[in-house]
Design a protein around this motif. Sequence first.
Motif, PDB file in Angstrom:
ATOM      1  N   ARG A  59       0.937  -1.190   0.002  1.00  0.00           N
ATOM      2  CA  ARG A  59       0.092  -0.106   0.149  1.00  0.00           C
ATOM      3  C   ARG A  59       0.888   1.176  -0.135  1.00  0.00           C
ATOM      4  N   GLU A  60       1.059   2.077  -1.125  1.00  0.00           N
ATOM      5  CA  GLU A  60       1.912   3.343  -1.223  1.00  0.00           C
ATOM      6  C   GLU A  60       1.224   3.618  -2.311  1.00  0.00           C
ATOM      7  N   LEU A  61       1.805   5.147  -2.412  1.00  0.00           N
ATOM      8  CA  LEU A  61       1.446   6.111  -3.456  1.00  0.00           C
ATOM      9  C   LEU A  61       2.618   6.579  -4.329  1.00  0.00           C
ATOM     10  N   LYS A  62       2.359   6.278  -5.778  1.00  0.00           N
ATOM     11  CA  LYS A  62       3.317   6.221  -6.650  1.00  0.00           C
ATOM     12  C   LYS A  62       3.237   7.227  -7.831  1.00  0.00           C
ATOM     13  N   ARG A  63       4.102   7.965  -7.709  1.00  0.00           N
ATOM     14  CA  ARG A  63       3.836   9.240  -8.710  1.00  0.00           C
ATOM     15  C   ARG A  63       3.867   8.822 -10.081  1.00  0.00           C
ATOM     16  N   LEU A  64       3.467   9.223 -11.084  1.00  0.00           N
ATOM     17  CA  LEU A  64       3.550   8.723 -12.395  1.00  0.00           C
ATOM     18  C   LEU A  64       4.634   9.617 -13.040  1.00  0.00           C
ATOM     19  N   SER A  65       4.961   9.422 -14.217  1.00  0.00           N
ATOM     20  CA  SER A  65       6.029  10.401 -14.775  1.00  0.00           C
ATOM     21  C   SER A  65       5.478  11.510 -15.367  1.00  0.00           C
ATOM     22  N   ASP A  66       6.192  12.596 -15.679  1.00  0.00           N
ATOM     23  CA  ASP A  66       5.694  13.925 -16.474  1.00  0.00           C
ATOM     24  C   ASP A  66       5.339  13.510 -17.879  1.00  0.00           C
ATOM     25  N   ILE A  67       5.445  12.359 -18.488  1.00  0.00           N
ATOM     26  CA  ILE A  67       5.031  11.970 -19.884  1.00  0.00           C
ATOM     27  C   ILE A  67       3.746  11.474 -19.655  1.00  0.00           C
ATOM     28  N   ASP A  68       3.534  10.714 -18.562  1.00  0.00           N
ATOM     29  CA  ASP A  68       2.505  10.049 -18.182  1.00  0.00           C
ATOM     30  C   ASP A  68       0.933  10.805 -18.127  1.00  0.00           C
ATOM     31  N   ASP A  69       1.198  11.882 -17.292  1.00  0.00           N
ATOM     32  CA  ASP A  69       0.100  12.464 -16.847  1.00  0.00           C
ATOM     33  C   ASP A  69      -0.361  14.047 -17.564  1.00  0.00           C
ATOM     34  N   LEU A 124      -0.521  13.648 -11.366  1.00  0.00           N
ATOM     35  CA  LEU A 124      -1.273  12.381 -10.995  1.00  0.00           C
ATOM     36  C   LEU A 124      -0.176  11.370 -10.262  1.00  0.00           C
ATOM     37  N   ALA A 125      -0.893  10.681  -9.408  1.00  0.00           N
ATOM     38  CA  ALA A 125      -0.133   9.583  -8.682  1.00  0.00           C
ATOM     39  C   ALA A 125      -1.133   8.524  -8.567  1.00  0.00           C
ATOM     40  N   VAL A 126      -0.617   7.292  -8.370  1.00  0.00           N
ATOM     41  CA  VAL A 126      -1.614   6.107  -8.285  1.00  0.00           C
ATOM     42  C   VAL A 126      -1.608   5.615  -6.682  1.00  0.00           C
ATOM     43  N   ASP A 127      -2.766   5.720  -6.073  1.00  0.00           N
ATOM     44  CA  ASP A 127      -2.930   5.417  -4.880  1.00  0.00           C
ATOM     45  C   ASP A 127      -2.893   3.720  -4.864  1.00  0.00           C
ATOM     46  N   CYS A 128      -1.899   2.827  -4.569  1.00  0.00           N
ATOM     47  CA  CYS A 128      -2.049   1.446  -4.741  1.00  0.00           C
ATOM     48  C   CYS A 128      -2.960   0.919  -3.688  1.00  0.00           C
ATOM     49  N   THR A 129      -3.990   0.914  -3.940  1.00  0.00           N
ATOM     50  CA  THR A 129      -5.104   0.458  -2.859  1.00  0.00           C
ATOM     51  C   THR A 129      -5.507  -0.854  -2.854  1.00  0.00           C
ATOM     52  N   GLY A 130      -5.234  -1.587  -3.897  1.00  0.00           N
ATOM     53  CA  GLY A 130      -5.589  -3.036  -4.268  1.00  0.00           C
ATOM     54  C   GLY A 130      -6.953  -3.364  -4.386  1.00  0.00           C
ATOM     55  N   ILE A 191     -14.805 -13.272 -27.159  1.00  0.00           N
ATOM     56  CA  ILE A 191     -14.377 -11.988 -27.510  1.00  0.00           C
ATOM     57  C   ILE A 191     -13.642 -11.290 -26.177  1.00  0.00           C
ATOM     58  N   LEU A 192     -12.524 -10.720 -26.067  1.00  0.00           N
ATOM     59  CA  LEU A 192     -11.940 -10.211 -24.897  1.00  0.00           C
ATOM     60  C   LEU A 192     -11.746  -8.748 -25.223  1.00  0.00           C
ATOM     61  N   ALA A 193     -12.471  -7.970 -24.523  1.00  0.00           N
ATOM     62  CA  ALA A 193     -12.336  -6.397 -24.664  1.00  0.00           C
ATOM     63  C   ALA A 193     -11.966  -5.662 -23.369  1.00  0.00           C
ATOM     64  N   VAL A 194     -11.148  -4.891 -23.499  1.00  0.00           N
ATOM     65  CA  VAL A 194     -10.028  -4.457 -22.400  1.00  0.00           C
ATOM     66  C   VAL A 194     -10.124  -2.827 -22.637  1.00  0.00           C
ATOM     67  N   ARG A 195     -10.458  -2.085 -21.554  1.00  0.00           N
ATOM     68  CA  ARG A 195     -10.074  -0.737 -21.360  1.00  0.00           C
ATOM     69  C   ARG A 195      -9.186  -0.232 -20.549  1.00  0.00           C
ATOM     70  N   LEU A 196      -8.309   0.619 -20.714  1.00  0.00           N
ATOM     71  CA  LEU A 196      -7.156   0.888 -20.047  1.00  0.00           C
ATOM     72  C   LEU A 196      -7.059   2.567 -19.713  1.00  0.00           C
ATOM     73  N   MET A 197      -6.747   2.967 -18.597  1.00  0.00           N
ATOM     74  CA  MET A 197      -6.607   4.337 -18.212  1.00  0.00           C
ATOM     75  C   MET A 197      -5.136   4.790 -18.828  1.00  0.00           C
ATOM     76  N   HIS A 198      -5.009   5.553 -20.070  1.00  0.00           N
ATOM     77  CA  HIS A 198      -3.950   5.525 -20.784  1.00  0.00           C
ATOM     78  C   HIS A 198      -2.850   6.209 -19.980  1.00  0.00           C
ATOM     79  N   THR A 199      -3.138   7.000 -19.073  1.00  0.00           N
ATOM     80  CA  THR A 199      -1.892   7.597 -18.230  1.00  0.00           C
ATOM     81  C   THR A 199      -1.210   6.492 -17.426  1.00  0.00           C
ATOM     82  N   MET A 200      -1.499   5.225 -17.475  1.00  0.00           N
ATOM     83  CA  MET A 200      -0.804   4.201 -16.765  1.00  0.00           C
ATOM     84  C   MET A 200      -0.092   3.320 -17.626  1.00  0.00           C
TER      85      MET A 200
END
Length: 495
Positions: A59-69, A124-130, A191-200
């Motif tokens: 459980r931690e807070l991980k910052r995204l890169s300045d390209i990601d966000d 932006l940062a990701v809160d690793c909540t699980g 059929i497998l369809a997936v949606r991703l938050m692009h910043t990740m």
Amino acid sequence: MHSLMVYISLANTSRIGHLYIYIILLLVVDRVLMAAASLRFTVRRKAAELVGPAGPTPRELKRLSDIDDQDGLRFHIPVIHLYRSEASMSGRDPVAVLRDAVGRALVHYYPLAGRLRELEGRKLAVDCTGDGVLFIEADADVRLEHLGDAMLLPPFEGLDELLWDVPGSSQVLGSPLLLFQVTRLSCGGFILAVRLMHTMADAQGLVQFLAAVAELARGAAMPSVRPVWRRELLEARNPPRAALAHPEYDQVTDTRGKIQLLDDMGHRSFFFGPKEVAAVRSHLQPGLQKSATTFEVLTGCLWKCRTLALAPNADDQMRMICIVNARGGRKCKRNAIPTGYYGNAFAFPVAISAARDLCARPLSYAVQLVKDAKGQVDMEYMRSVADLMVQRGRPHFTVESAYLASDVTKAGFGDLDFGWGRPLYGGPAKGGVGAIPGVASFLIPFNNTKGEDGIVIPVCLPGHVMAKFADEVGKLLRPAVKHADVCPTVIKSAL
């Protein structure tokens, strides 16, 4: 269509011709209705559930890169994979297999099971909540072979049913970062369809994660590629110092060349096999024929033809944005971005030209501009973009009078094997940038109905412009063959 034209000619000379044309029109209408009916199918979905990591995670807070966000990546991207039935997997439920594999993969890619938060300066940062990712189980009363070509290429008919937008799930902050929907088909395929938050992650990063899911689904104990976070590699310097020019982020107020979002926006996918690529390449100057990549050749071709079709004012500045991956390129230092890095590691370099030059000058002009724009990208360029993001509040790249091309032919979407073999199709589910249609195309590997390997490129344009665009592409192909009957193969039309 040729037969119909013959019967129309006969109708001009005899009454019998009227009977012929009536019969033919009935047959044509019947075929159209049959094709439309073949696309009608019902998807029965169970309620979405959260699938979390199958084991303990930090459980931690991980910052995204300045390209990601940056603003241009703050949206969800959909991809889709179509799988045939597989005799060796008889009795195995793809829903259960994939649900289990996703949970085990999230142990290694645990930030994807978290939620985004915004810090100071829009960071932006990701809160690793699980908390987990969304997973939907579904069934459809249709066989894969009945879907037809219209279902094998983006934008997929019925995508909203195959990738259900769970209410409240598509926000940037506080929403699940991934959504899976596995739809079983009556033939045993799925059929497998997936949606991703692009910043990740970018396309390569998403494929890396899905490849881990695939390995675990096939029985591996661990993913073969270790995931690497290391987002600090693409963070701005302190203090930030964007030393290079980045016209891709210019603030452009002239919107004369912008596509209006009309009700008649049409979609067509164009197939370019080896002979089509060679035909377009034949228009280039000898030196450029040898040095230009397939991406540069096709992107220059599409940019020129699109400009001709849109017919902007001669002085309008037209922009061609190229997605350039910074992983292991010739100008990027070896291992600057390590193997296993799954964040966004690409830039948006832009080629710019007055509309009059794109329209009047040879194809070599457009291709050389694309080549020059791509050649700017190295690690210093990436760091300069990161600096600019911090200095200017993480702007969106300019979409005014712009067209964007992204090459996913080497991303690996078509190689993902979850136990049912390689997909019939694997890759982007639609074009566009976020909610903006008409400004982006993907170059996607594809094997057409004739068994030819090539590249399919979905294009979105207003209906009246699309016909002109297809005609302009056809003009670039004709001189390369002995007969004038070769034109780009239109795989799909949904005007």
